[in-house]
Structure formats: structure tokens, C-alpha cells
Design a protein around this motif. Sequence first.
Motif, PDB file in Angstrom:
ATOM      1  N   ALA A 197      48.672  62.122  49.966  1.00  0.00           N
ATOM      2  CA  ALA A 197      50.573  62.607  49.857  1.00  0.00           C
ATOM      3  C   ALA A 197      50.700  62.684  48.618  1.00  0.00           C
ATOM      4  N   VAL A 198      50.022  61.717  47.500  1.00  0.00           N
ATOM      5  CA  VAL A 198      50.516  61.084  46.668  1.00  0.00           C
ATOM      6  C   VAL A 198      49.247  61.190  46.011  1.00  0.00           C
ATOM      7  N   PRO A 199      48.181  62.064  45.876  1.00  0.00           N
ATOM      8  CA  PRO A 199      47.382  61.604  45.130  1.00  0.00           C
ATOM      9  C   PRO A 199      46.940  60.809  43.546  1.00  0.00           C
ATOM     10  N   SER A 200      48.360  60.678  42.795  1.00  0.00           N
ATOM     11  CA  SER A 200      47.507  60.046  41.456  1.00  0.00           C
ATOM     12  C   SER A 200      48.399  58.824  41.744  1.00  0.00           C
ATOM     13  N   HIS A 201      48.140  58.177  43.069  1.00  0.00           N
ATOM     14  CA  HIS A 201      48.710  57.200  42.779  1.00  0.00           C
ATOM     15  C   HIS A 201      47.819  56.214  43.996  1.00  0.00           C
ATOM     16  N   PHE A 202      47.585  54.901  43.267  1.00  0.00           N
ATOM     17  CA  PHE A 202      46.898  53.804  45.267  1.00  0.00           C
ATOM     18  C   PHE A 202      47.087  52.736  44.383  1.00  0.00           C
ATOM     19  N   HIS A 203      46.995  51.653  45.780  1.00  0.00           N
ATOM     20  CA  HIS A 203      46.852  50.708  45.044  1.00  0.00           C
ATOM     21  C   HIS A 203      45.775  49.781  46.239  1.00  0.00           C
ATOM     22  N   VAL A 204      45.791  48.453  45.404  1.00  0.00           N
ATOM     23  CA  VAL A 204      44.496  47.674  45.673  1.00  0.00           C
ATOM     24  C   VAL A 204      44.828  46.114  46.108  1.00  0.00           C
ATOM     25  N   LEU A 205      44.829  45.529  47.188  1.00  0.00           N
ATOM     26  CA  LEU A 205      45.569  44.404  47.714  1.00  0.00           C
ATOM     27  C   LEU A 205      44.233  43.480  47.264  1.00  0.00           C
ATOM     28  N   GLN A 206      44.476  42.110  46.672  1.00  0.00           N
ATOM     29  CA  GLN A 206      43.343  41.460  47.079  1.00  0.00           C
ATOM     30  C   GLN A 206      43.876  39.820  47.690  1.00  0.00           C
ATOM     31  N   PHE A 207      43.619  39.761  49.452  1.00  0.00           N
ATOM     32  CA  PHE A 207      44.319  38.739  50.185  1.00  0.00           C
ATOM     33  C   PHE A 207      43.680  37.341  49.516  1.00  0.00           C
ATOM     34  N   GLU A 208      43.815  36.201  49.229  1.00  0.00           N
ATOM     35  CA  GLU A 208      43.376  34.734  49.383  1.00  0.00           C
ATOM     36  C   GLU A 208      43.957  34.314  50.242  1.00  0.00           C
ATOM     37  N   ASP A 209      43.115  33.291  50.517  1.00  0.00           N
ATOM     38  CA  ASP A 209      42.867  32.163  51.582  1.00  0.00           C
ATOM     39  C   ASP A 209      43.487  31.074  51.011  1.00  0.00           C
ATOM     40  N   THR A 210      43.742  29.383  51.454  1.00  0.00           N
ATOM     41  CA  THR A 210      43.372  27.883  51.568  1.00  0.00           C
ATOM     42  C   THR A 210      41.997  27.987  51.398  1.00  0.00           C
ATOM     43  N   GLU A 211      41.454  27.012  50.731  1.00  0.00           N
ATOM     44  CA  GLU A 211      40.269  26.428  50.171  1.00  0.00           C
ATOM     45  C   GLU A 211      39.310  26.419  51.790  1.00  0.00           C
ATOM     46  N   GLN A 212      40.085  25.260  52.540  1.00  0.00           N
ATOM     47  CA  GLN A 212      39.498  24.220  53.380  1.00  0.00           C
ATOM     48  C   GLN A 212      40.013  25.512  54.809  1.00  0.00           C
ATOM     49  N   ASP A 213      40.874  25.690  55.027  1.00  0.00           N
ATOM     50  CA  ASP A 213      41.511  26.272  56.346  1.00  0.00           C
ATOM     51  C   ASP A 213      41.284  27.915  56.448  1.00  0.00           C
ATOM     52  N   LYS A 214      41.282  27.965  55.795  1.00  0.00           N
ATOM     53  CA  LYS A 214      40.656  29.709  55.755  1.00  0.00           C
ATOM     54  C   LYS A 214      42.024  31.073  56.468  1.00  0.00           C
ATOM     55  N   TYR A 215      42.878  30.667  55.597  1.00  0.00           N
ATOM     56  CA  TYR A 215      44.743  31.318  56.234  1.00  0.00           C
ATOM     57  C   TYR A 215      45.035  32.288  55.363  1.00  0.00           C
ATOM     58  N   ILE A 216      45.637  33.474  55.353  1.00  0.00           N
ATOM     59  CA  ILE A 216      46.339  33.815  54.251  1.00  0.00           C
ATOM     60  C   ILE A 216      47.471  32.632  53.504  1.00  0.00           C
ATOM     61  N   THR A 217      47.133  32.484  52.130  1.00  0.00           N
ATOM     62  CA  THR A 217      48.283  32.234  51.391  1.00  0.00           C
ATOM     63  C   THR A 217      48.936  33.058  50.596  1.00  0.00           C
ATOM     64  N   GLY A 218      48.765  34.541  50.415  1.00  0.00           N
ATOM     65  CA  GLY A 218      49.329  35.723  49.399  1.00  0.00           C
ATOM     66  C   GLY A 218      48.352  36.783  49.328  1.00  0.00           C
ATOM     67  N   VAL A 219      49.110  37.881  48.456  1.00  0.00           N
ATOM     68  CA  VAL A 219      48.303  38.700  47.910  1.00  0.00           C
ATOM     69  C   VAL A 219      48.746  39.027  46.527  1.00  0.00           C
ATOM     70  N   THR A 220      47.346  39.593  46.255  1.00  0.00           N
ATOM     71  CA  THR A 220      47.884  40.092  44.614  1.00  0.00           C
ATOM     72  C   THR A 220      47.971  41.390  44.173  1.00  0.00           C
ATOM     73  N   ILE A 221      48.775  42.470  44.180  1.00  0.00           N
ATOM     74  CA  ILE A 221      49.025  43.551  44.716  1.00  0.00           C
ATOM     75  C   ILE A 221      48.718  44.473  42.946  1.00  0.00           C
ATOM     76  N   TYR A 222      47.844  45.494  42.980  1.00  0.00           N
ATOM     77  CA  TYR A 222      47.408  46.301  41.703  1.00  0.00           C
ATOM     78  C   TYR A 222      47.757  47.841  42.012  1.00  0.00           C
ATOM     79  N   SER A 223      48.692  48.241  41.238  1.00  0.00           N
ATOM     80  CA  SER A 223      49.393  49.340  40.851  1.00  0.00           C
ATOM     81  C   SER A 223      48.818  50.580  39.988  1.00  0.00           C
ATOM     82  N   SER A 224      48.441  51.524  40.589  1.00  0.00           N
ATOM     83  CA  SER A 224      47.980  52.159  39.629  1.00  0.00           C
ATOM     84  C   SER A 224      48.670  53.041  38.996  1.00  0.00           C
TER      85      SER A 224
END
Length: 287
Positions: A197-224
Amino acid sequence: RLKPSGAMEMEGKSSAKKKKVRTTNPPAEEAVTAAAASLLTEDLILEILSRLPARSVHRFKCVSPAWRDLIADPAHRKKLPQPLAGFLYSTYHGPDHRFYNFHFAKVPGGAAQPVDPSLSFLPSHEYWYVDQLDTCNGLLLCRAHKFPSSPSGDDDDPLEYHYIVCNPATGRWVGIPALPPVPAGRRVIARLAFDPAVPSHFHVLQFEDTEQDKYITGVTIYSSQTGAWNYRESRLPEKISLFAGLTSVFFQGMLHLYGLLYPVNTDYDAVLVAVDMEGKVWKTIGV
């Protein structure tokens, strides 16, 4: 409220007059509408129809034979929204099944042309190889690795890459600025969020986790829309590990991903993780 009989009688006469007037208006209105419609050229009609959903456009084939022929004309297909042509699905490949390719399945009766998800439109001289990461409502998210800057480079040095979002149906694509390299041992899961419905706009989300335990610590979001990345810490009350090999779903403004409560127990506590496009709202849904 009760009214004197005279008032009621007068009201009745007034209503009768209104009804009589109404019966004489439609032909006049139809004549005015027909006259106005006759002033619309084919180019103007196509311009109006191009801004409507595909479902409405194909309903308007019933307006008249002229509109039916106008909409069905192959010369106008690029200007008008098309019905569903098919869908993209993925298969795993590689020795450890960590990578996957997308394929196109055509829907019987679809008017649009088949889609080639091989990304042959990308400049092959710039990229050594391209990983297909995610798909969302017809767009593809890829990670494009560039050729080494020098042939004598160290094999252990990570290849420079950036993200690409493309439309395999049209061959249009856009490169996204790369983030700083992730430290060794850290895992990155990138996903795409796109609303047709908003064809000129999108987001990319890059999730990161911990080095050893592998659970989510945060996300970096790109906005077009802004062309910038923004980091948000996880606001989940639980520790959740995401599945790297599963795609996501963008629904009602939030991206949904499949994960497990950490540490994983024998019962496999499965959850859906949902995050909005500003990284401010985080939710979990038990499965």
C-alpha cells in the motif's frame, strides 16, 4: 414527538413533493454524468485507473464495452495494476543448508508475466556472489558481496558487502549502505518489511545476538524514507533466540519472526517475536 394533525398532513404533502422531485432528478443527473464522462480521454481514464487497486480495475471492466477493451488492451498493462501473478518460495542449498534460493510459482490464470528470481539484472561485474535473504510482498532482500579489491588479499578477510532490495518482476533494485562489520562470533539476521500500500517505502531490519548465548540483544533498522540506519536495544522481557533459516511476516506494521525461549528446554518453547518499524514496540506471542 406528537404533532397537530395539520402539521402531520403538511409534512406528508412535503414528503410527497420531495418524492416527486426525486423521481425527476436521476435522468438529469445521469445526463450530466454522461456528458462529463464523455470529456474524459483514454489517457485520463488510464491515469485514474492506474491509481486504483487491481481488484477495482478489473471490476470496472463491467462499466461498458469501451472500458473493458481499454483495460484489457495489452498496450495498457504496464500502466495498470495487475492481478496476482504468483508467489515466491525458497529452497535450501549448500553443505550445511544455511543458504537458500527463491523460486517463482505462477498462479493459473494470472495475467502478468512469469518472474525470474535469478536476479540476472544485477551488474555481474560488481558482485562475486549474492545471497538471497528474505522476501516480503514481492520484493527480495539480498546481500551482495563485492569482488576483492586485490587478488593478493588475505583469504581470511571478510568480503565487503551491502544489502540490495529489488523487485524481480520489474528488474528495479536499490543498494543500501552497509553497516560496520559485525565482530567475529556474532550472528546477524536480516529481514525485509514492505507494505504494497506504500510502494515507495520499505525497511530492512538487522537483528543481532550475543556472542556466546545467541539471544536477541537489539535491532538496527534501515528506512528507505530517511536513508539511515538506527539501532534499538531489545525491549523483550524474555531472552529469545531467532531461527536464522526461516523467513518473516510483515503484518499490521510489525515484523513477525519465529524464535525459541532461551535457554532452550526439551519442550521447545516456541514464540513469535514482533517489532514495529521504529524498534520501540516489542511483543511476544506464544505458539
